[in-house]
Design a protein around this motif. Structure first.
Motif, mmCIF file in Angstrom:
data_model
loop_
_atom_site.group_PDB
_atom_site.id
_atom_site.type_symbol
_atom_site.label_atom_id
_atom_site.label_comp_id
_atom_site.label_asym_id
_atom_site.label_seq_id
_atom_site.Cartn_x
_atom_site.Cartn_y
_atom_site.Cartn_z
ATOM 1 N N LEU A 187 0.662 -1.422 0.024
ATOM 2 C CA LEU A 187 0.168 -0.015 -0.160
ATOM 3 C C LEU A 187 0.884 1.342 -0.124
ATOM 4 C CD1 LEU A 187 -2.790 -0.950 2.414
ATOM 5 C CD2 LEU A 187 -3.049 -0.525 -0.005
ATOM 6 N N LEU A 188 1.980 1.225 0.739
ATOM 7 C CA LEU A 188 2.715 2.442 0.782
ATOM 8 C C LEU A 188 3.662 2.814 -0.530
ATOM 9 C CD1 LEU A 188 4.189 2.200 4.671
ATOM 10 C CD2 LEU A 188 2.421 3.763 3.832
ATOM 11 N N LEU A 189 3.922 1.461 -0.922
ATOM 12 C CA LEU A 189 4.658 1.538 -2.248
ATOM 13 C C LEU A 189 3.628 2.158 -3.300
ATOM 14 C CD1 LEU A 189 6.842 1.032 -4.302
ATOM 15 C CD2 LEU A 189 6.119 -1.142 -4.667
ATOM 16 N N GLN A 190 2.544 1.750 -3.197
ATOM 17 C CA GLN A 190 1.456 2.479 -4.556
ATOM 18 C C GLN A 190 1.104 3.696 -4.205
ATOM 19 O OE1 GLN A 190 0.076 0.882 -7.150
ATOM 20 N NE2 GLN A 190 -1.029 2.465 -7.606
ATOM 21 N N ARG A 191 1.172 4.129 -2.900
ATOM 22 C CA ARG A 191 0.963 5.796 -2.617
ATOM 23 C C ARG A 191 1.968 6.263 -2.836
ATOM 24 N NH1 ARG A 191 -0.545 6.902 3.471
ATOM 25 N NH2 ARG A 191 -0.290 9.203 2.442
ATOM 26 N N TRP A 192 3.415 5.936 -2.956
ATOM 27 C CA TRP A 192 4.269 6.307 -3.462
ATOM 28 C C TRP A 192 4.419 6.818 -4.761
ATOM 29 C CZ3 TRP A 192 8.826 4.640 -6.394
ATOM 30 C CH2 TRP A 192 9.819 5.712 -6.418
ATOM 31 N N LEU A 193 4.048 5.588 -5.513
ATOM 32 C CA LEU A 193 3.924 5.684 -6.922
ATOM 33 C C LEU A 193 2.739 6.829 -7.576
ATOM 34 C CD1 LEU A 193 4.244 2.134 -7.981
ATOM 35 C CD2 LEU A 193 5.956 3.649 -8.219
ATOM 36 N N VAL A 194 1.725 6.841 -6.720
ATOM 37 C CA VAL A 194 0.784 7.757 -7.109
ATOM 38 C C VAL A 194 1.246 9.154 -6.862
ATOM 39 C CG1 VAL A 194 -1.795 8.646 -6.434
ATOM 40 C CG2 VAL A 194 -1.202 6.304 -6.715
ATOM 41 N N ARG A 195 1.770 9.302 -5.620
ATOM 42 C CA ARG A 195 2.265 10.767 -5.621
ATOM 43 C C ARG A 195 3.267 11.098 -6.405
ATOM 44 N NH1 ARG A 195 2.355 9.165 -0.140
ATOM 45 N NH2 ARG A 195 4.665 8.500 -0.145
ATOM 46 N N ARG A 196 4.064 10.246 -7.170
ATOM 47 C CA ARG A 196 4.978 10.447 -8.002
ATOM 48 C C ARG A 196 4.402 11.055 -9.437
ATOM 49 N NH1 ARG A 196 9.612 6.826 -9.583
ATOM 50 N NH2 ARG A 196 9.954 8.545 -11.138
ATOM 51 N N ARG A 197 3.191 10.262 -9.678
ATOM 52 C CA ARG A 197 2.335 10.554 -10.925
ATOM 53 C C ARG A 197 1.764 11.867 -10.755
ATOM 54 N NH1 ARG A 197 0.292 5.081 -10.193
ATOM 55 N NH2 ARG A 197 1.883 3.563 -11.378
ATOM 56 N N ALA A 198 1.378 12.368 -9.554
ATOM 57 C CA ALA A 198 0.613 13.582 -9.226
ATOM 58 C C ALA A 198 1.462 14.832 -9.596
ATOM 59 C CB ALA A 198 0.083 13.432 -7.972
ATOM 60 N N ARG A 199 2.565 14.678 -9.924
ATOM 61 C CA ARG A 199 3.423 16.063 -10.159
ATOM 62 C C ARG A 199 4.235 15.456 -11.599
ATOM 63 N NH1 ARG A 199 4.187 19.792 -6.504
ATOM 64 N NH2 ARG A 199 3.773 19.626 -4.496
ATOM 65 N N LEU A 200 4.001 16.464 -12.628
ATOM 66 C CA LEU A 200 4.652 16.207 -13.904
ATOM 67 C C LEU A 200 5.335 17.474 -14.303
ATOM 68 C CD1 LEU A 200 1.653 14.507 -15.936
ATOM 69 C CD2 LEU A 200 3.577 13.416 -14.721
#
Length: 374
Positions: A187-200
């Motif tokens: 879950l934490l890994l998925q949240r980290w990936l989503v946070r990365r995709r939230a900034r372009l």
């Protein structure tokens, strides 16, 4: 202690021996029979593995289908207009993110938004809560076992429980904790990936296509779940590329949301761009208290918002905004082969890794329990 594989193999050999004995001529099981049973055992393992992959794929697709489509909103407004930022983030928190995801340019004021609050709390507090509940149930189970063994002697029961805690609980803690750690880490890994995709970031022309593909992905079948994509994506653009970025994002978004509370040169250019498309798939909002709001195009209305501090105000505005968006939104893109084959296959692989790690923890716990009881 005999391991589970040897126990299963011995049972199969006994069945084969009984089958051989049905003709009236008993004979011992030879090496060939054992080899055939080994093959049968291996085929059973392969069948279970394939069945697991199939069910994982089906459940993953059912999960995406139940999540419903996620459509993208390109949000245009005057930079550093706090009321505009508050109204959209509040709408996302109140439930707009169940169907829509927001994309906007970065002004150092609008925050990127990752997965919903329920997943954030689950990744933070779910693991410890499950651990405490699991340990409580285990201790209660041990108490019940020893209480049945010596129901009338409290001292013996208490001593037996202490012995069980000393001998059994450490191994239970290790195995059960390993399973929880794996799930929480995922879950934490998925949240980290989503946070990365939230900034372009768009620094050169080639980054425009990459940003456009990322926005396209937000409305694809494989990103339907709220756990798989950000609720609000922020794009940082250089001054010489912002017009190209807005034009590209308008093409790949399902609907454009424009805040008319304050007029600027940039907003007038964006309205001119949308006018070339006859304002298709466009919704207009404005602050009711704005001093000089921009007039909406002819034949179009503006959805007004004011004080959103009260829950009733936020709920009423969310309902009105959702209705406007649903009326003017473009449909989601059709799924392609990546949505149906590649992404489910990757998801199955991830699920398989998690399943294997979880089963290792379960096996460790069960073997410890069997060793202790036997």
């Amino acid at each position: 202690m005999q391991n589970p594989r040897d126990m299963c193999e011995s049972d199969l050999i006994a069945c084969a021996n009984a089958t051989v004995a049905s003709d009236g001529n008993r004979r011992p099981v030879d090496q060939g029979d054992k080899d055939r049973l080994e093959v049968r055992f291996a085929m059973d393992e392969v069948s279970r593995f394939l069945a697991f992959l199939l069910w994982t794929l089906l459940w993953y697709q059912a999960w995406l289908a139940a999540a419903g489509p996620k459509l993208t909103i390109l949000y245009l407004r005057r930079f550093r207009l706090s009321s505009a930022q508050v109204v959209v983030t509040a709408a996302l928190e109140q439930g707009l993110s169940k169907r829509y995801r927001v994309v906007t340019l970065d002004d150092a004021n609008f925050p990127p938004m990752e997965v919903p609050l329920i997943y954030q709390r689950l990744s933070r507090y779910g693991g410890p809560l499950v651990w405490v509940v699991g340990m409580t149930v285990s201790v209660s189970l041990l108490t019940e076992i020893f209480d049945r063994a010596a129901p009338s002697n409290t001292g013996i029961v208490f001593g037996a429980i202490l012995a069980g805690v000393r001998l059994f609980i450490p191994e239970l803690v290790i195995g059960f904790s390993a399973m929880i750690i794996v799930v929480v880490a995922a879950l934490l890994l998925q949240r980290w990936l989503v946070r990365r995709r939230a900034r372009l970031s768009v620094r050169k022309v080639g980054d425009l296509d990459r940003a456009g593909r990322s926005i396209d992905e937000l409305s694809r079948w494989g990103k339907r779940s709220a756990l798989l994509g950000p609720r609000a994506t922020i794009i940082r653009v250089t001054d010489d590329l912002w017009r190209q970025a807005v034009a590209r994002l308008a093409e790949c978004s399902n609907v454009v949301l424009v805040d008319l509370s304050s007029s600027t040169v940039n907003l007038q250019w964006e309205l001119a761009l949308l006018a070339e498309r006859s304002y298709q798939h466009t919704v207009f909002i404005a602050n009711r208290a704005a001093e000089a709001p921009v007039a909406p195009p002819s034949g179009r209305s503006t959805l007004l918002y004011d004080d959103l501090s009260g829950r009733s105000h936020r709920k009423a505005f969310l309902s009105a905004l959702t209705a406007e968006l649903n009326e003017h939104v473009a449909g989601p893109p059709r799924p392609n082969y990546r949505d149906w084959i590649v992404r489910p296959a990757v998801a199955c692989l991830r699920a398989l890794v998690l399943f294997v790690l979880a089963m290792l923890g379960v096996s460790y716990v069960m073997l410890a329990l069997l060793r202790y009881l036997v």
